[in-house]
Design a protein around this motif. Sequence first.
Motif, PDB file in Angstrom:
ATOM      1  N   LEU A  96       0.822  -1.208   0.000  1.00 28.49           N
ATOM      2  CA  LEU A  96       0.000   0.000   0.000  1.00 28.49           C
ATOM      3  C   LEU A  96       0.859   1.262   0.000  1.00 28.49           C
ATOM      4  CD1 LEU A  96      -2.459  -1.244   2.768  1.00 28.49           C
ATOM      5  CD2 LEU A  96      -2.668  -1.550   0.290  1.00 28.49           C
ATOM      6  N   SER A  97       0.322   2.323  -0.570  1.00 29.27           N
ATOM      7  CA  SER A  97       1.060   3.590  -0.648  1.00 29.27           C
ATOM      8  C   SER A  97       1.246   4.246   0.712  1.00 29.27           C
ATOM      9  CB  SER A  97       0.343   4.557  -1.598  1.00 29.27           C
ATOM     10  OG  SER A  97      -1.016   4.733  -1.216  1.00 29.27           O
ATOM     11  N   THR A  98       0.581   3.759   1.735  1.00 27.77           N
ATOM     12  CA  THR A  98       0.784   4.251   3.100  1.00 27.77           C
ATOM     13  C   THR A  98       2.094   3.737   3.703  1.00 27.77           C
ATOM     14  OG1 THR A  98      -0.533   2.366   3.834  1.00 27.77           O
ATOM     15  CG2 THR A  98      -1.653   4.507   3.644  1.00 27.77           C
ATOM     16  N   GLY A  99       2.749   2.789   3.030  1.00 24.87           N
ATOM     17  CA  GLY A  99       3.919   2.132   3.601  1.00 24.87           C
ATOM     18  C   GLY A  99       3.565   0.870   4.344  1.00 24.87           C
ATOM     19  N   LEU A 100       2.286   0.499   4.325  1.00 26.53           N
ATOM     20  CA  LEU A 100       1.859  -0.756   4.950  1.00 26.53           C
ATOM     21  C   LEU A 100       1.938  -1.909   3.960  1.00 26.53           C
ATOM     22  CD1 LEU A 100      -1.408   0.271   6.894  1.00 26.53           C
ATOM     23  CD2 LEU A 100       0.943   0.231   7.738  1.00 26.53           C
ATOM     24  N   VAL A 101       2.303  -3.079   4.463  1.00 29.75           N
ATOM     25  CA  VAL A 101       2.105  -4.338   3.750  1.00 29.75           C
ATOM     26  C   VAL A 101       1.208  -5.187   4.628  1.00 29.75           C
ATOM     27  CG1 VAL A 101       3.183  -6.435   2.866  1.00 29.75           C
ATOM     28  CG2 VAL A 101       4.311  -4.239   2.536  1.00 29.75           C
ATOM     29  N   THR A 102       0.090  -5.649   4.088  1.00 30.52           N
ATOM     30  CA  THR A 102      -0.860  -6.450   4.856  1.00 30.52           C
ATOM     31  C   THR A 102      -1.012  -7.807   4.175  1.00 30.52           C
ATOM     32  OG1 THR A 102      -2.790  -5.562   3.654  1.00 30.52           O
ATOM     33  CG2 THR A 102      -2.082  -4.387   5.625  1.00 30.52           C
ATOM     34  N   LEU A 103      -1.038  -8.862   4.987  1.00 29.92           N
ATOM     35  CA  LEU A 103      -1.137 -10.211   4.457  1.00 29.92           C
ATOM     36  C   LEU A 103      -1.747 -11.122   5.517  1.00 29.92           C
ATOM     37  CD1 LEU A 103       2.401 -11.884   4.546  1.00 29.92           C
ATOM     38  CD2 LEU A 103       2.020  -9.572   5.403  1.00 29.92           C
ATOM     39  N   GLU A 104      -2.223 -12.299   5.090  1.00 27.03           N
ATOM     40  CA  GLU A 104      -2.839 -13.216   6.042  1.00 27.03           C
ATOM     41  C   GLU A 104      -2.653 -14.649   5.622  1.00 27.03           C
ATOM     42  OE1 GLU A 104      -5.478 -15.252   5.160  1.00 27.03           O
ATOM     43  OE2 GLU A 104      -6.493 -14.249   3.511  1.00 27.03           O
ATOM     44  N   THR A 105      -2.792 -15.544   6.604  1.00 30.01           N
ATOM     45  CA  THR A 105      -3.007 -16.965   6.344  1.00 30.01           C
ATOM     46  C   THR A 105      -4.270 -17.381   7.089  1.00 30.01           C
ATOM     47  OG1 THR A 105      -1.758 -17.902   8.209  1.00 30.01           O
ATOM     48  CG2 THR A 105      -0.506 -17.315   6.224  1.00 30.01           C
ATOM     49  N   ILE A 106      -4.981 -18.332   6.528  1.00 28.72           N
ATOM     50  CA  ILE A 106      -6.287 -18.714   7.067  1.00 28.72           C
ATOM     51  C   ILE A 106      -6.145 -19.502   8.363  1.00 28.72           C
ATOM     52  CG2 ILE A 106      -8.284 -20.215   6.636  1.00 28.72           C
ATOM     53  CD1 ILE A 106      -8.176 -19.364   3.737  1.00 28.72           C
ATOM     54  N   TRP A 127     -13.751  -9.637   2.412  1.00 30.00           N
ATOM     55  CA  TRP A 127     -13.207  -8.951   1.233  1.00 30.00           C
ATOM     56  C   TRP A 127     -13.454  -7.445   1.320  1.00 30.00           C
ATOM     57  CZ3 TRP A 127     -16.003  -5.967  -2.152  1.00 30.00           C
ATOM     58  CH2 TRP A 127     -17.404  -6.080  -2.103  1.00 30.00           C
ATOM     59  N   LEU A 128     -14.620  -7.056   1.829  1.00 25.66           N
ATOM     60  CA  LEU A 128     -14.937  -5.635   1.916  1.00 25.66           C
ATOM     61  C   LEU A 128     -14.233  -4.983   3.101  1.00 25.66           C
ATOM     62  CD1 LEU A 128     -16.455  -3.247   0.827  1.00 25.66           C
ATOM     63  CD2 LEU A 128     -18.484  -3.986   2.068  1.00 25.66           C
ATOM     64  N   ARG A 129     -14.137  -5.701   4.215  1.00 24.32           N
ATOM     65  CA  ARG A 129     -13.451  -5.135   5.378  1.00 24.32           C
ATOM     66  C   ARG A 129     -11.984  -4.877   5.084  1.00 24.32           C
ATOM     67  NH1 ARG A 129     -13.954  -9.661   8.406  1.00 24.32           N
ATOM     68  NH2 ARG A 129     -12.732  -8.795  10.092  1.00 24.32           N
ATOM     69  N   ASN A 130     -11.332  -5.773   4.327  1.00 18.71           N
ATOM     70  CA  ASN A 130      -9.918  -5.505   4.070  1.00 18.71           C
ATOM     71  C   ASN A 130      -9.731  -4.423   3.014  1.00 18.71           C
ATOM     72  OD1 ASN A 130      -8.887  -6.555   1.437  1.00 18.71           O
ATOM     73  ND2 ASN A 130      -9.397  -8.573   2.203  1.00 18.71           N
ATOM     74  N   ILE A 131     -10.657  -4.288   2.057  1.00 17.67           N
ATOM     75  CA  ILE A 131     -10.589  -3.176   1.105  1.00 17.67           C
ATOM     76  C   ILE A 131     -10.703  -1.838   1.840  1.00 17.67           C
ATOM     77  CG2 ILE A 131     -11.951  -1.964  -0.644  1.00 17.67           C
ATOM     78  CD1 ILE A 131     -12.332  -4.565  -2.071  1.00 17.67           C
ATOM     79  N   VAL A 132     -11.663  -1.751   2.749  1.00 19.79           N
ATOM     80  CA  VAL A 132     -11.870  -0.502   3.495  1.00 19.79           C
ATOM     81  C   VAL A 132     -10.656  -0.189   4.365  1.00 19.79           C
ATOM     82  CG1 VAL A 132     -13.274   0.616   5.273  1.00 19.79           C
ATOM     83  CG2 VAL A 132     -14.377  -0.699   3.458  1.00 19.79           C
ATOM     84  N   ALA A 133     -10.150  -1.188   5.095  1.00 19.15           N
ATOM     85  CA  ALA A 133      -8.987  -0.958   5.956  1.00 19.15           C
ATOM     86  C   ALA A 133      -7.763  -0.571   5.138  1.00 19.15           C
ATOM     87  CB  ALA A 133      -8.699  -2.207   6.787  1.00 19.15           C
ATOM     88  N   ARG A 135      -7.631   0.957   2.306  1.00 21.59           N
ATOM     89  CA  ARG A 135      -7.764   2.301   1.725  1.00 21.59           C
ATOM     90  C   ARG A 135      -7.725   3.405   2.769  1.00 21.59           C
ATOM     91  NH1 ARG A 135     -12.639   1.254  -2.723  1.00 21.59           N
ATOM     92  NH2 ARG A 135     -11.442  -0.140  -4.085  1.00 21.59           N
ATOM     93  N   LEU A 136      -8.317   3.177   3.924  1.00 22.79           N
ATOM     94  CA  LEU A 136      -8.493   4.257   4.893  1.00 22.79           C
ATOM     95  C   LEU A 136      -7.404   4.333   5.953  1.00 22.79           C
ATOM     96  CD1 LEU A 136     -12.348   4.276   5.583  1.00 22.79           C
ATOM     97  CD2 LEU A 136     -11.024   5.683   3.994  1.00 22.79           C
ATOM     98  N   ALA A 137      -6.723   3.241   6.246  1.00 17.32           N
ATOM     99  CA  ALA A 137      -5.765   3.234   7.359  1.00 17.32           C
ATOM    100  C   ALA A 137      -4.441   3.846   6.936  1.00 17.32           C
ATOM    101  CB  ALA A 137      -5.547   1.809   7.845  1.00 17.32           C
ATOM    102  N   ALA A 138      -3.927   4.738   7.785  1.00 19.06           N
ATOM    103  CA  ALA A 138      -2.617   5.339   7.557  1.00 19.06           C
ATOM    104  C   ALA A 138      -1.540   4.685   8.419  1.00 19.06           C
ATOM    105  CB  ALA A 138      -2.668   6.839   7.833  1.00 19.06           C
ATOM    106  N   SER A 139      -1.944   3.773   9.310  1.00 22.46           N
ATOM    107  CA  SER A 139      -0.989   3.114  10.203  1.00 22.46           C
ATOM    108  C   SER A 139      -1.495   1.710  10.510  1.00 22.46           C
ATOM    109  CB  SER A 139      -0.843   3.897  11.515  1.00 22.46           C
ATOM    110  OG  SER A 139      -2.043   3.836  12.268  1.00 22.46           O
ATOM    111  N   GLY A 140      -0.621   0.898  11.094  1.00 24.48           N
ATOM    112  CA  GLY A 140      -1.025  -0.436  11.493  1.00 24.48           C
ATOM    113  C   GLY A 140      -2.117  -0.424  12.539  1.00 24.48           C
ATOM    114  N   LYS A 141      -2.024   0.508  13.473  1.00 27.40           N
ATOM    115  CA  LYS A 141      -3.035   0.607  14.526  1.00 27.40           C
ATOM    116  C   LYS A 141      -4.402   0.965  13.935  1.00 27.40           C
ATOM    117  CE  LYS A 141      -3.730   2.527  19.152  1.00 27.40           C
ATOM    118  NZ  LYS A 141      -5.146   2.867  18.983  1.00 27.40           N
ATOM    119  N   GLU A 142      -4.420   1.922  13.010  1.00 28.17           N
ATOM    120  CA  GLU A 142      -5.681   2.287  12.373  1.00 28.17           C
ATOM    121  C   GLU A 142      -6.236   1.126  11.553  1.00 28.17           C
ATOM    122  OE1 GLU A 142      -5.234   5.824  10.064  1.00 28.17           O
ATOM    123  OE2 GLU A 142      -4.875   7.116  11.803  1.00 28.17           O
TER     124      GLU A 142
END
Length: 330
Positions: A96-106, A127-133, A135-142
């Motif tokens: 992400l352009s925020t500097g975050l990398v987000t990933l998961e395992t089931i 799928w929608l919750r991770n799209i929203v997070a 796009r909107l989060a500027a940090s890991g906490k957010e």
Amino acid sequence: MGGGLVDLEGDLNKSSQSRTLGSGSCSALIKLLPGNKDLLVSHDTWNIYQAMLCILKKYQFAYRVSPTDSDPIPGGTQAFSSYPGSIFSGDDFYILSTGLVTLETIIDNSNPALWKFVQPTGAVMEWLRNIVANRLAASGKEWEEIFRKHNRYNNQWMIVEYRHFTPGMTETKEQLFTVLEQLPEESTHTRVFTIPVLSGLVVHSDKTQELLQKGYWSSYNIPYYEEVFNASGCRELVKQFGPWFSLDMNPRAQIFRRNQSHITDMDSMVRLMRYNNFKNDPLSWCEGCDPPANGENTISARSDLNPANGTYPFGALKQRPHGGTDMKCV
């Protein structure tokens, strides 16, 4: 809805070919190189082989935070592995352009008592919750504050905040690395030190210090947090089938622990994440399997190479058209 449908089948007691006991879906590794000169984040997708048509997508959207706000969304640019016709990753692996990398395992829920807590009201598909997070989060906490609301679909999420990483760093007070896990539960609040929101069982914490001390974090479909491990039914699976279902003695846990120290650069990281030597690696052997060498028990699986006429204690170890279909690293 692909991921969520697997859980809904369990909730609605529908027969499913997609629910295989112990079936892994993805390997992940966050690794600090020697001297902490770089921080690498990598993810293998494990899937049925009909899902091998993958696309690396890049989105650049000029969305605003709200209709009355002139500020652009923080995560306006995203790169992620995906598939034709899908507007999110599904694997999941996002840069992400925020500097975050987000990933998961089931995380597989093997506790049928939890399915009754999956309700149509107050839940939002993953799928929608991770799209929203994203796009909107500027940090890991957010990110975790947004994502944990209206919980559905069970994963271990890892959030790496690259703006808090400096080559050579040995300590930081910033939240560089966050781990979040979730399950359905009769609950109206999270089990952590945060404001109440409608969700199931969601446990998360800052794992920056553990990453700095150990030098790596590995993820392989076994819950890390004891509360999630117990609630998911893993403790009962360990009693029934042995350490394959345990956090420390799962074959991938042992291979990551043994081999991560050999990673010195991007090339050696790629080699480990593509690693499969199941016929010769003793950590890939399965007690109770005949033959004992098993293509599921490695970093990038090849379950199709297990003999069809073999003997296996549970479904994940059988021959299936399933395995590691890609490898991403940043």
